[in-house]
Write an enzyme that holds these catalytic residues in place. Structure first.
Site, PDB file in Angstrom:
ATOM      1  N   PRO A  71       0.788  -1.221   0.000  1.00  0.00           N
ATOM      2  CA  PRO A  71       0.000   0.000   0.000  1.00  0.00           C
ATOM      3  C   PRO A  71       0.826   1.280   0.000  1.00  0.00           C
ATOM      4  O   PRO A  71       1.468   1.625   0.982  1.00  0.00           O
ATOM      5  CB  PRO A  71      -0.866  -0.126   1.258  1.00  0.00           C
ATOM      6  N   GLU A  72       0.769   1.966  -1.114  1.00  0.00           N
ATOM      7  CA  GLU A  72       1.267   3.327  -1.207  1.00  0.00           C
ATOM      8  C   GLU A  72       0.028   4.231  -1.318  1.00  0.00           C
ATOM      9  O   GLU A  72      -1.088   3.757  -1.129  1.00  0.00           O
ATOM     10  CB  GLU A  72       2.183   3.472  -2.430  1.00  0.00           C
TER      11      GLU A  72
ATOM     12  N   HIS B 168      -4.379 -14.080  10.333  1.00  0.00           N
ATOM     13  CA  HIS B 168      -3.845 -12.723  10.154  1.00  0.00           C
ATOM     14  C   HIS B 168      -4.899 -11.631  10.192  1.00  0.00           C
ATOM     15  O   HIS B 168      -4.651 -10.533   9.725  1.00  0.00           O
ATOM     16  CB  HIS B 168      -3.036 -12.610   8.866  1.00  0.00           C
TER      17      HIS B 168
ATOM     18  N   ARG C 233       1.877 -10.181   6.966  1.00  0.00           N
ATOM     19  CA  ARG C 233       3.197 -10.122   7.587  1.00  0.00           C
ATOM     20  C   ARG C 233       3.165  -9.490   8.969  1.00  0.00           C
ATOM     21  O   ARG C 233       4.131  -9.626   9.726  1.00  0.00           O
ATOM     22  CB  ARG C 233       4.172  -9.361   6.678  1.00  0.00           C
TER      23      ARG C 233
ATOM     24  N   ARG D 128      16.981  -0.924  -1.833  1.00  0.00           N
ATOM     25  CA  ARG D 128      15.700  -1.258  -2.442  1.00  0.00           C
ATOM     26  C   ARG D 128      15.828  -1.214  -3.958  1.00  0.00           C
ATOM     27  O   ARG D 128      16.617  -0.445  -4.509  1.00  0.00           O
ATOM     28  CB  ARG D 128      14.617  -0.279  -1.980  1.00  0.00           C
TER      29      ARG D 128
END
Length: 314
Positions: A2-3, A97, A123, A275
């Site tokens: 998610p950006e 989760h 995660r 990155r």
DNA sequence: CGTTCAACCTGGGCGC
DNA sequence: TGCGCCCAGGTTGAAC
């Protein structure tokens, strides 16, 4: 994942819950690590119950759900999805989760129908905080986040990054400079702006910053229209469990070794600040000889057909 | 001030 | 089939 575009899509997907009341709140298992300024999960649940959802807003890559009730100071449930977090009003991808479950009911309704708002996070790097006005400002205020990527200007970027020696791609990931850009969109923005991601910020003239800011606004707005990017493991979904569509319009991200759709050169993958960075060495040429001045030498924005398609349902 | 690295976590993909 | 390793959209804090 998610950006800004994915988080904005989440925000829109749950905005319909405004006005509803939280009938019950649950934080299964060890929901979150201890977080500054926020009560523990059990107390958060207690304090959320019976409150009304007043608004749903976004700060960079975070969603803030404002809750309140008569005679009580407003609070904000601030959710930061990080890598794999999803806000869902649909069934979760797996029953595991699920980090938060809110049962919400329309105003005046005692029992059914109950809608469920879930925060699901494979995660578990995402965070959930319940903050008062001061906490919200500390977590999401101007000291923490720069101007939003959808409205950022060349002046904003030049004033915050103009003296920096960092590569421009790394700098665009700095949330204090501009809020909401992550690894995918930084790459796509610089491809659109025709600027080499390694270019030191210092080497960019005012016109180049305008080009970067315009490319950022355009790429991010288009990605919002297309409801974000669902790539790779396909985890990212809209709140009602549909894939985003912007991955089909990626020009460089994740496309290392394939031909550039604009010029046919091979897209390269390099590593910056630990990155991946993807770019086209021909469309995004290295800057030669100091700051560029004058119109003729400015990077031109490459044409991007069908960039914004109208008619995506609101 | 800037960069680098590790940490926080799970799970998919790859080579052997 | 299984093991070990590398990779992934983000952020933070420590060390240099």
């Amino acid at each position: 994942m998610p950006e800004l575009p994915e988080v904005e899509t989440m925000r829109r997907g749950i905005a319909g819950l405004c006005g509803m009341r939280i009938a019950a709140a649950r934080f299964p298992q060890g929901t979150c690590r201890p977080l500054a300024m926020s009560p523990a999960p059990a107390e958060m649940a207690e304090r959320l119950e019976r409150q009304r959802i007043v608004s749903v807003s976004r700060f960079g890559k975070r969603v803030a759900i404002e809750v309140g009730s008569e005679g009580r100071a407003p609070h904000w449930l601030v959710i930061e999805p990080r890598m794999t977090g999803l806000l869902l009003v649909a069934e979760p991808p797996t029953p595991h989760h699920v980090r938060m479950e809110l049962d919400v009911v329309p105003p005046g309704v005692r029992r059914l129908p109950i809608q469920r708002l879930l925060f699901w996070d494979q995660r578990g790097l995402g965070t959930i905080r319940l903050l008062d006005a001061q906490g919200l400002d500390r977590a999401c205020g101007a000291a923490k986040l720069g101007p939003d990527g959808l409205v950022v200007t060349g002046n904003d970027l030049a004033s915050r990054l103009g003296e920096s020696q960092r590569g421009v791609k790394v700098a665009l990931l700095d949330q204090k400079a501009v809020a909401g850009i992550g690894n995918i969109y930084a790459a796509e923005i610089l491809h659109r702006a025709a600027i080499d991601p390694r270019t030191p910020c210092q080497a960019l003239a005012a016109e180049a910053w305008e080009t970067v800011a315009r490319a950022a606004r355009e790429i991010l707005a288009s990605a919002v229209v297309h409801e974000g990017s669902s790539i790779g493991d396909e985890l990212y979904r809209t709140a009602d469990n549909r894939k985003g569509g912007f991955q089909k319009l990626h020009r460089v991200y994740g496309l290392g070794g394939t031909p550039c759709q604009t010029c046919g050169a091979t897209i390269e993958r390099i590593v910056q600040a630990q990155r991946s960075t993807f770019f086209c060495p021909v469309c995004q040429p290295r800057l030669r000889g100091g700051k560029r001045r004058g119109r003729g030498s400015q990077p031109r924005i490459a044409p991007l057909p069908k960039l914004v398609r109208r008619g995506a349902k609101a």
